[in-house]
Scaffold this active site. Sequence first.
Site, PDB file in Angstrom:
ATOM      1  CD  GLU A 143      -0.968  -0.325   3.765  1.00 61.19           C
ATOM      2  OE1 GLU A 143      -1.441  -1.472   3.794  1.00 61.19           O
ATOM      3  OE2 GLU A 143      -1.081   0.500   4.679  1.00 61.19           O
ATOM      4  CE  LYS A 145       7.718   5.643   4.854  1.00 56.62           C
ATOM      5  NZ  LYS A 145       7.212   6.752   5.575  1.00 56.62           N
ATOM      6  CG  ASP A 147       5.771  12.598   2.373  1.00 61.25           C
ATOM      7  OD1 ASP A 147       6.075  12.531   3.573  1.00 61.25           O
ATOM      8  OD2 ASP A 147       6.469  13.171   1.521  1.00 61.25           O
ATOM      9  NE  ARG A 166       5.705   9.254  14.085  1.00 65.10           N
ATOM     10  CZ  ARG A 166       5.816   7.933  13.939  1.00 65.10           C
ATOM     11  NH1 ARG A 166       6.342   7.208  14.892  1.00 65.10           N
ATOM     12  NH2 ARG A 166       5.408   7.353  12.857  1.00 65.10           N
ATOM     13  CE1 TYR A 256      -0.348   4.107   9.270  1.00 65.23           C
ATOM     14  CE2 TYR A 256      -0.836   5.692   7.544  1.00 65.23           C
ATOM     15  CZ  TYR A 256      -0.174   5.355   8.702  1.00 65.23           C
ATOM     16  OH  TYR A 256       0.650   6.254   9.304  1.00 65.23           O
ATOM     17  CE  LYS A 327       1.036  -1.398   7.002  1.00 67.56           C
ATOM     18  NZ  LYS A 327      -0.130  -0.544   7.168  1.00 67.56           N
ATOM     19  CE  LYS A 351      12.173   7.163   3.288  1.00 68.24           C
ATOM     20  NZ  LYS A 351      11.414   8.146   4.040  1.00 68.24           N
ATOM     21  CB  CYS A 445      15.125  49.789  -7.275  1.00 68.51           C
ATOM     22  SG  CYS A 445      14.627  48.901  -8.758  1.00 68.51           S
ATOM     23  CB  CYS A 448      14.935  52.522 -11.228  1.00 65.96           C
ATOM     24  SG  CYS A 448      14.095  52.418  -9.634  1.00 65.96           S
ATOM     25  CB  CYS A 463      11.249  49.410  -6.675  1.00 63.26           C
ATOM     26  SG  CYS A 463      11.505  50.839  -7.714  1.00 63.26           S
ATOM     27  CB  CYS A 468      10.935  51.183 -11.477  1.00 63.05           C
ATOM     28  SG  CYS A 468      12.035  49.766 -11.470  1.00 63.05           S
TER      29      CYS A 468
HETATM   30  S1  IVH Z   1       2.004   1.189   9.111  1.00 67.02           S
HETATM   31  C1  IVH Z   1       3.245  -0.402  13.327  1.00 67.02           C
HETATM   32  N1  IVH Z   1       1.243   2.092   6.782  1.00 67.02           N
HETATM   33  O1  IVH Z   1       5.327   5.934   7.825  1.00 67.02           O
HETATM   34  C2  IVH Z   1       3.138   0.044  11.914  1.00 67.02           C
HETATM   35  N2  IVH Z   1       2.656   3.479   8.110  1.00 67.02           N
HETATM   36  O2  IVH Z   1       8.240   5.422   8.491  1.00 67.02           O
HETATM   37  C3  IVH Z   1       2.320   1.240  11.718  1.00 67.02           C
HETATM   38  N3  IVH Z   1       3.114   5.677   7.101  1.00 67.02           N
HETATM   39  O3  IVH Z   1       5.203   5.458  11.294  1.00 67.02           O
HETATM   40  C4  IVH Z   1       2.656   1.965  10.491  1.00 67.02           C
HETATM   41  N4  IVH Z   1       1.934   5.364   5.265  1.00 67.02           N
HETATM   42  O4  IVH Z   1       3.693   7.314  10.146  1.00 67.02           O
HETATM   43  C5  IVH Z   1       1.966   2.335   7.897  1.00 67.02           C
HETATM   44  N5  IVH Z   1       0.433   2.779   4.723  1.00 67.02           N
HETATM   45  C6  IVH Z   1       1.145   3.016   5.826  1.00 67.02           C
HETATM   46  C7  IVH Z   1       1.829   4.239   6.014  1.00 67.02           C
HETATM   47  C8  IVH Z   1       2.583   4.426   7.175  1.00 67.02           C
HETATM   48  C9  IVH Z   1       2.699   6.215   5.947  1.00 67.02           C
HETATM   49  C10 IVH Z   1       4.018   6.361   8.051  1.00 67.02           C
HETATM   50  C11 IVH Z   1       3.715   6.080   9.500  1.00 67.02           C
HETATM   51  C12 IVH Z   1       4.906   5.283   9.956  1.00 67.02           C
HETATM   52  C13 IVH Z   1       5.972   5.803   9.067  1.00 67.02           C
HETATM   53  C14 IVH Z   1       7.112   4.811   8.972  1.00 67.02           C
END
Ligand code: IVH
Length: 705
Positions: A143, A145, A147, A166, A256, A327, A351, A445, A448, A463, A468
């Site tokens: 899935e 990640k 941001d 967090r 998630y 996962k 990443k 400026c 001018c 300016c 100018c």
């Molecule tokens: S699972 C115990 N799923 O990325 C596991 N984390 O660098 C719980 N994040 O701490 C995290 N997308 O803040 C999970 N699809 C996703 C995520 C995700 C972003 C963040 C989250 C995590 C950090 C890890």
Amino acid sequence: MRFFNFEEDMYSKEQITSFQKETEHWLTQAKLFIEEKDIVKLISIIRFHEYRYYVENDPLISDTEFDQLYKILEKFEKDHPGFISKDSPTQRVGNSLIKDFPKTQHLVPMLSLENSYNEEDLIDWDRKAKELSGLSEIEYTVEPKFDGASISLVYENDILVRGITRGDGETGDDITPNIRQIKSIPLMAAFSEHHIQQIEIRGEILMNKSNFSKYNDSLIKQGLAPLANPRNAAAGSLRIKDTSIVAKRNLEGFLYHVSYVTYSKEKTKETILSHAAMLELLWNLGFKSPQKELKVVKGIQAVIETIYNFEKQRDELPYEIDGMVIKVNSLELQEKLGMTSHHPRWAIAYKFKARQATSKLLSVEFQIGRTGAVTPVAKIEPVQVGGVTVSSISIHNEEYIKEKQLKIGDRILIERSGDVIPQIVKSLIDTREGNEQEIIFPKNCPACAQPLFKNEEEAVWRCVNINCKAQMVERIIHFVSKDAMDIKSFGEANVRKFFDMGLLKDIPSVYEFDVQTLNGIDGFGTKSIKNLQEAIEASKTQPLHRLIYALGIRYVGETTAKTLAQKIHSVYDLEHMTEEQLQEIDDVGVKVAKSIHEFFQNPNNLQQIKKLEQLGVIIEGKKLEKISGNLNGQTFLFTGTLTQCKRNEAESLVEQQGGKILGGVSSKLHYLVAGSDAGSKLEKAKKIPSIKILTESEFLELLSK
Ligand code: IVH
């Protein structure tokens, strides 16, 4: 693939049909319903439409219709405050000021994930998981990640009771009032139907790319520095102490992971066996979980393939992601694998290649904009960031330079989020060698040489010399640009060239310009000269709103220019309006009114408009027709196929005569124009006696009266 067999989705087909029917009733016959017993139903209808809009991204009614429903509820609650329930959609509306965010402990510590950057890392991780589990192949989920800013939500007896940042992983800040402003997060969810008493859910709060870019534009307009990425925008928004501002940031939440659950009864057949099923449960309960984005695959090679395919579509996603999360799907296996002291062994982050890069700040140029604002631009060693080469980067204003502690010669970290203009994240101060130099902001400026000024409430130096040359070129570039007078084939480079050649000196000179002098000049043949001449001529009849925008009045963007054009007959009307009168116009606040007023008090500007008029530019709009328009104050809606004119033409004919187009059938509608094959809107309109139903011919007749 379904792992967990619920009776129905969040809303079944039958429920959707029934909600739609009920919505129509409420929109057309609300008066009949306003009784206490109906309000619970109305709340569920509004929640249904919120869900369609914010979670499914697939609304079934127009914004105006939604507002109508919302207003009915608001009015009822105002009249009967005792009936306001905790999960009422009106209870999101932020109007509270938060003193501070109390520190609160997470039910389960918020761990981070181990990172991986290539196939080998993933293969290695899979090998360890197989060894520990004794399995020859593992089923994984893949899935995005997300941001954004991570959060933890707690629901007790179906009600959202806490939203926590967090923090240090053990304890975070309780930001519940702000979380309640995020419309994709349900204030109430039917966990009890699954015997869940208390649940802690983890997720990410995001600002999507389009909202981020709008937000950055608004910062730039206010003379403030834009943010480097949507992650900072989301995290910053969650820490605002005025919930009404948070509500306006249009944040969204993806959930998630479930970190903790208590059940009220013995677990039944609904026991959740997999991560995919958990996401499905969350989705079915009305949460935005990555259920559509989720892939369930067997073995690490399939994981790798999925990641590569997903990365290719990264730019098409409406939100930023910085990688994928893999996962172990089986929750039983997750438990068996357990954790190291830092990370779960059952999940890993992959990443993507960074959209960050380092470079060296070589020098700073100071550019003058059309309003005289001085923008420092850093020239840097060219570097690739997310597929584009960056060699210069705006560093906005003096404050920004101080805040980021930038010096010439510094190594800097650059980030490019999606389509957003690259930004400097920070100076890498630890790598300084001692010969870096302060950036000295000029006092005069650079174009001018007149002294620069800074308004107390602003971050920018300006300016203020009306003559100018640097500002003048920028004003001409704006005047001819696509959204303003749209003089094709002029273009920025040509304007600069003609200005340097002395062929252009101010805005009116665009129409005094003897194109024949271009004959024999590089790149200009008979055809391009003819095209330019025709484009200049054609621009004289551009609609009034374009001219207003083209004049470059500070704070008057395209939308404000359109609003102004609707209220006036000629540009000169703006000269005679007081700031108070200007403020009465929608969309015009104190700042905009002041700026328009100042612009028209300046004799140079008035002279410029006079000259444009003398040169044949049309400075009048259609307001007079509107005032005398037959349709003033009347509302219209078109449905079905029109045969004698196009729908958008018909709509603008209505607007030109002072009428208004509505988004749907309601008691506010005066006329429904029904073309051939008219369907549900016509049926709906027939039920409201006040609506007049017209054929296309009757409509055209009405217009010509
Ligand atoms: S699972 C115990 N799923 O990325 C596991 N984390 O660098 C719980 N994040 O701490 C995290 N997308 O803040 C999970 N699809 C996703 C995520 C995700 C972003 C963040 C989250 C995590 C950090 C890890």
